[in-house]
Design a protein around this motif. Structure first.
Motif, mmCIF file in Angstrom:
data_model
loop_
_atom_site.group_PDB
_atom_site.id
_atom_site.type_symbol
_atom_site.label_atom_id
_atom_site.label_comp_id
_atom_site.label_asym_id
_atom_site.label_seq_id
_atom_site.Cartn_x
_atom_site.Cartn_y
_atom_site.Cartn_z
ATOM 1 N N ARG B 257 -52.072 -51.342 74.292
ATOM 2 C CA ARG B 257 -51.676 -50.437 75.195
ATOM 3 C C ARG B 257 -50.760 -49.370 75.184
ATOM 4 O O ARG B 257 -50.320 -49.050 75.527
ATOM 5 N N ALA B 258 -50.001 -49.406 73.502
ATOM 6 C CA ALA B 258 -49.060 -48.643 73.061
ATOM 7 C C ALA B 258 -49.839 -47.405 73.598
ATOM 8 O O ALA B 258 -49.736 -45.959 73.866
ATOM 9 N N PHE B 259 -51.170 -47.301 72.561
ATOM 10 C CA PHE B 259 -51.902 -46.002 72.613
ATOM 11 C C PHE B 259 -52.510 -45.976 73.328
ATOM 12 O O PHE B 259 -53.454 -44.319 73.282
ATOM 13 N N SER B 261 -50.587 -45.338 76.667
ATOM 14 C CA SER B 261 -49.375 -45.260 77.472
ATOM 15 C C SER B 261 -49.395 -43.391 77.448
ATOM 16 O O SER B 261 -48.469 -42.948 78.572
ATOM 17 N N ARG B 264 -50.170 -38.612 74.455
ATOM 18 C CA ARG B 264 -49.687 -37.402 73.600
ATOM 19 C C ARG B 264 -50.768 -39.112 72.867
ATOM 20 O O ARG B 264 -51.074 -38.747 71.654
ATOM 21 N N SER B 265 -50.009 -40.271 72.617
ATOM 22 C CA SER B 265 -50.886 -41.067 71.761
ATOM 23 C C SER B 265 -52.153 -42.002 72.012
ATOM 24 O O SER B 265 -52.750 -41.968 70.587
#
Lengths: 349, 349
Positions: B257-259, B261, B264-265
């Motif tokens: 999820r974080a990557f 989001s 950029r990630s």
């Protein structure tokens, strides 16, 4: 409803001590100006520290305690010092009504023993339980209990934990009908110990309680957000809780190794940093700080021994919310409701 | 020492079935040309599938089984079909000496019940246990048992698990004096259940066994690599194992999820991909595949129901290594050694 709950703070407990407890209290006060504090501990030290926390000082009284409980003190030794220690006097303030709840970052075993002796268990509860909120992939945290207060539990203990855990979830998670599951090693009716199977059989019939019993849950589903309350004995609950902590740290350590293994991965890591910071925030135990002893005539919240000021503030906010919701009364009412239907011999003492 | 171990493969078990089992056997054979196979299952289907595995066909015999155990079959139903099912006949081949070990990806409960009935427990063992290897931050995996075969265990069971686990670690991890710890909810002597405390007291005195007893271990330290064998009852062991799986997946899901989001990630993730692939490899259960039933007169390895060909090959390699090391004899010798010192009533039946 208590509009301005007063929280007794064991100012001397925990690994980090007075400075962090006061910084946490001040942070909680900034977010909720209705809070009041009873700071329990060495008066001179607290007075001196408060010179750096002018805001907090306005909302606080000090209660002097000449002694403190250390991390290595045994519960049996601790209870003999209830009248002189910051932990003992913070709990006593709850007993006498001078505070609505106590928050301590000290020795868990001592806190539990002192709280049980001073506050006694609610009528209908055989044993209090330690409950905490854990993060999930869903929108809500999940309540888990018991986390180590009771190593051996019978079916009756487990059912009482379910009732207490559901009352806690209604308050802390604002759910009308929390979904409650029993931790087991399979989901079929025949799986597990006699205690777990017997508890499940009784909960399946308890449809008049304000909870939804969803059956068994296995260890690999606890973080999915499918249930709101997970009930277990204190041995497997403590093993599960610590295994979650250990595995999260294990994966984080592997990730750190992986990201520092080459220049390329270091660059990738720097670019995606906002994403990994989000992850860190989600997993930070300070954002889920505050375990509670359920089943006592009074509210005692355990803050993690190594929590930072933000973690302490979260534990205090939790305590304030439970005071406002009158959690102790809620649990008593649910137990009375259960008794009416099954007879006192079925579930309660 | 058996130079060319023959492994009986339950070719019909597991979620993925024949194709994956044969691909796994062929992969194991490519790495170890001394292996021989007894492929147990529907003869026509196996013969047909072997046309796509010419190498494996050279090293294999087929044993026809008209029936198979399904995932939902109860152990009590399964044992009545021991003579007709691929699982039952694979175990029978171990019993008669036609194979040195059996590998199955089928229903764990059925496999355990059939293996226990056909092979019987080793003299001196009250109950067999299910053991697996788990990844750690150290150089070695850690052996953990019991993982669900026995929900209630007394001190004697736990000591027998310690002896079997240490023998297994000496073989699978090539350690002369494995460090053995009991899973508990604290490290002080007074913590935990009577069973765990009693087992610890006996193990502290058993200094003639080829193991190093290091005391208690808590759930948050299991992946640190500080110990080689973790002993526990089957209930808390199964909870811990599944909690590890669930938490690793939970963190991986949050990471995903974080990557994803932000753009950029996503870019950062693509750049650091080799690093995250390394992590994925380390956590991939296929690289730790193969749980074993310890304490039986014969070797039975359980491959994960959803393992891929690489996972099946790992389970087969593990089985071959244990045949070559004659694990069953090793465990018997250690138990005899224990008996000599403590008297048979202390630890063994």
């Amino acid at each position: 409803m208590v509009d301005s709950p007063r929280i007794a703070i064991d100012a001397m407990g925990g690994d980090t001590g007075l400075a962090v407890m006061l910084a946490g209290a001040e942070a909680a006060y900034r977010q909720d100006g209705a809070l009041r504090f009873l700071l329990v501990g060495d008066e001179a030290a607290i007075r001196e520290a408060l010179t750096r926390h002018a805001e907090l000082a306005e909302a606080s009284e000090i209660l002097h305690a000449p002694d403190r409980i250390a991390g290595e003190d045994k519960p049996s030794q601790a209870i003999r010092r209830a009248k002189t220690t910051s932990m003992g006097l913070a709990i006593d303030a709850v007993k006498t009504g001078r505070a609505g709840a106590a928050v301590s970052a000290g020795n868990t075993g001592a806190l539990m023993a002192m709280a049980k002796l001073a506050l006694r268990t609610i009528k209908g509860i055989d044993r209090p339980a330690l409950a905490a909120l854990l993060p999930t992939l869903g929108n809500n945290d999940v309540v888990m209990l018991d986390l180590g207060a009771n190593t051996d539990c019978d079916a009756r203990n487990l059912i009482q934990f379910a009732v207490m855990g559901a009352a806690y979830a209604r308050s802390a998670l604002e759910l009308a009908q929390p979904r409650v599951a029993l931790l087991n090693i399979g989901t079929e009716e025949l799986k597990g110990t006699d205690e777990v199977r017997d508890a499940a059989a009784m909960l399946r019939q308890a449809d008049y309680l304000p909870l939804q019993f969803t059956g068994f849950i296995e260890g690999d589903r606890m973080s999915r957000g499918d249930v709101d309350v997970i009930v277990c004995d204190g041995f497997s609950g403590n093993v599960a809780l610590k295994t979650i902590e250990g595995t999260a740290r294990f994966v984080a350590d592997l990730l750190r190794r992986a990201f520092t293994s080459s220049l390329r991965s270091k660059i990738g890591f720097l670019i995606s940093r906002p994403a990994t910071e989000l992850l860190r925030h989600h997993l930070d135990p300070n954002n889920h700080n505050g375990a509670i002893f359920l089943g006592l005539n009074g509210l005692v919240v355990k803050s993690h021994g190594s929590a930072n000021a933000n973690g302490v503030a979260n534990a205090i906010r939790l305590a304030a919310r439970l005071v406002r919701d009158d959690l102790t009364r809620r649990i008593s009412e649910d137990l009375a409701n259960f008794d009416t239907h099954k007879g006192p011999e079925a579930v309660t003492a």
